[in-house]
Scaffold this motif. Structure first.
Motif, PDB file in Angstrom:
ATOM      1  N   HIS A 187     -32.158  21.520 -37.258  1.00 40.58           N
ATOM      2  CA  HIS A 187     -30.966  21.718 -36.330  1.00 40.58           C
ATOM      3  C   HIS A 187     -30.018  20.579 -36.714  1.00 40.58           C
ATOM      4  N   ASP A 188     -28.755  20.815 -36.748  1.00 38.86           N
ATOM      5  CA  ASP A 188     -27.608  19.772 -36.914  1.00 38.86           C
ATOM      6  C   ASP A 188     -27.073  19.215 -35.553  1.00 38.86           C
ATOM      7  N   PRO A 189     -27.401  18.121 -35.038  1.00 36.30           N
ATOM      8  CA  PRO A 189     -26.939  17.954 -33.708  1.00 36.30           C
ATOM      9  C   PRO A 189     -25.459  18.096 -33.188  1.00 36.30           C
ATOM     10  N   GLU A 190     -24.605  17.919 -34.365  1.00 37.04           N
ATOM     11  CA  GLU A 190     -22.913  18.056 -34.056  1.00 37.04           C
ATOM     12  C   GLU A 190     -22.658  19.572 -34.083  1.00 37.04           C
ATOM     13  N   VAL A 191     -23.318  20.627 -34.811  1.00 34.63           N
ATOM     14  CA  VAL A 191     -23.227  21.678 -34.778  1.00 34.63           C
ATOM     15  C   VAL A 191     -23.649  22.222 -33.473  1.00 34.63           C
ATOM     16  N   ASP A 192     -24.970  21.868 -33.108  1.00 36.35           N
ATOM     17  CA  ASP A 192     -25.337  21.987 -31.751  1.00 36.35           C
ATOM     18  C   ASP A 192     -24.498  21.841 -30.683  1.00 36.35           C
ATOM     19  N   ARG A 193     -23.868  20.761 -30.875  1.00 35.17           N
ATOM     20  CA  ARG A 193     -22.996  20.181 -29.846  1.00 35.17           C
ATOM     21  C   ARG A 193     -21.717  21.059 -29.756  1.00 35.17           C
TER      22      ARG A 193
END
Length: 315
Positions: free
Chosen positions: A272-278
């Protein structure tokens, strides 16, 4: 006052509660003209003038302008037409005030500095069309090139964030953070990669290896934990993550020790990419959507829980 009675401005003032100077103004402007004049030249008014004056006062108290009231009194517009139009205008004012109230509560709750307060006010004052244009610019700038793929752009566009006029404080905060995020070029590049990966239908390696049954169970478990407000870094996450680790250890025929937990954390961190999840979490908040289990950020929750557990063990 009957149909034959004539009264002076002073008598109309006593009956309607309007000041004499106000009635004189309406009379001079022709909105409520005198019926006749006395031999001495004083203005006199009949029952129809009284009724016009009472309607005028009512409409003014409702906030309707004098020019519109004149058209009502002259029967160019009906009271119902004016009331409907004015109600629509009041609805717009109410929505603007509700949004302003939400911003003020956020500022008060966060103790925002002047710069943050100004930014928040500016971003929330954008019209609905301007907010949509801001998101459209982000999508076009992120997926406008030929190699971006239409499927990825369509997926993001289908979930366009739309701040409601009666936004809550949480939605205002999410919108401000989202507006700043979509303007960052670095984030656009990360979003492009993540969206293309999802649109391609390629399953993350850890999910393929774990299998559909275990991942479905994992999503349900993490969704329930999120719904209950369980912080992955808190003690309440310990039994949740222990149960998940045990299930993964069975599938991978591994011992659920520290080494396996570290490996599992790495696998979920890479998925996952945390910024995209955000970004997606902010979109759900802004739009007031229910959490969709398939889109819950399962990977970062598990990774954080595993890392927090390891940190506590090392401590």
């Amino acid at each position: 006052m009957d149909a034959t009675t004539l009264h002076s401005i002073g008598e109309l003032s006593r009956r309607t509660g309007l000041p004499v100077r106000t009635i004189r103004f309406y009379s001079d402007s022709g909105v409520v003209a005198p019926t006749t004049r006395s031999p001495a030249g004083y203005r006199l008014y009949d029952i129809d003038a009284l009724r016009r004056l009472e309607l005028l006062r009512t409409l003014r108290e409702l906030g309707i302008d004098l020019a519109t009231i004149r058209r009502v009194l002259d029967r160019e517009l009906s009271v119902a037409e004016v009331a409907a139009a004015h109600a629509d205008a009041v609805d717009v004012q109410i929505r603007a005030l509700q949004l302003r109230r939400s911003v003020l509560r956020v500022v008060a709750g966060r103790g925002s500095d002047p710069e943050e307060t100004t930014l928040m006010h500016r971003l929330t004052r954008l019209s609905g069309e301007e907010r949509r244009r801001l998101v459209d610019d982000f999508i076009d700038g992120t997926f406008g090139s030929e190699d971006s793929g239409p499927a990825a752009a369509a997926m993001v566009r289908a979930a366009t964030p739309d701040l409601p006029d009666d936004a809550s404080g949480e939605q205002v905060e999410a919108w401000v953070e989202l507006a700043e995020l979509v303007g960052d070029e670095g984030f656009r590049a990360r979003m492009r990669r993540a969206a293309a990966h999802r649109a391609s239908g390629r399953t993350p390696d850890i999910e393929s290896a774990a299998g559909g049954e275990l991942m479905a169970f994992t999503r349900r478990t993490v969704t329930e934990a999120l719904g209950a407000g369980v912080d992955p870094a808190g003690d309440a996450a310990t039994p949740v993550i222990a149960h998940l680790v045990g299930r993964f250890a069975e599938v991978f025929a591994r011992t659920p020790d520290a080494a396996f937990r570290d490996w599992l954390a790495q696998q979920f961190e890479e998925a996952h990419d945390p910024e995209v999840d955000r970004y997606w979490r902010l979109v759900w908040i802004v739009n007031g959507w229910q959490v969709v289990p398939d889109l819950v950020p399962v990977h970062p929750w598990i990774a954080r829980a595993l890392r927090a557990e390891a940190a506590r063990s090392d401590g």
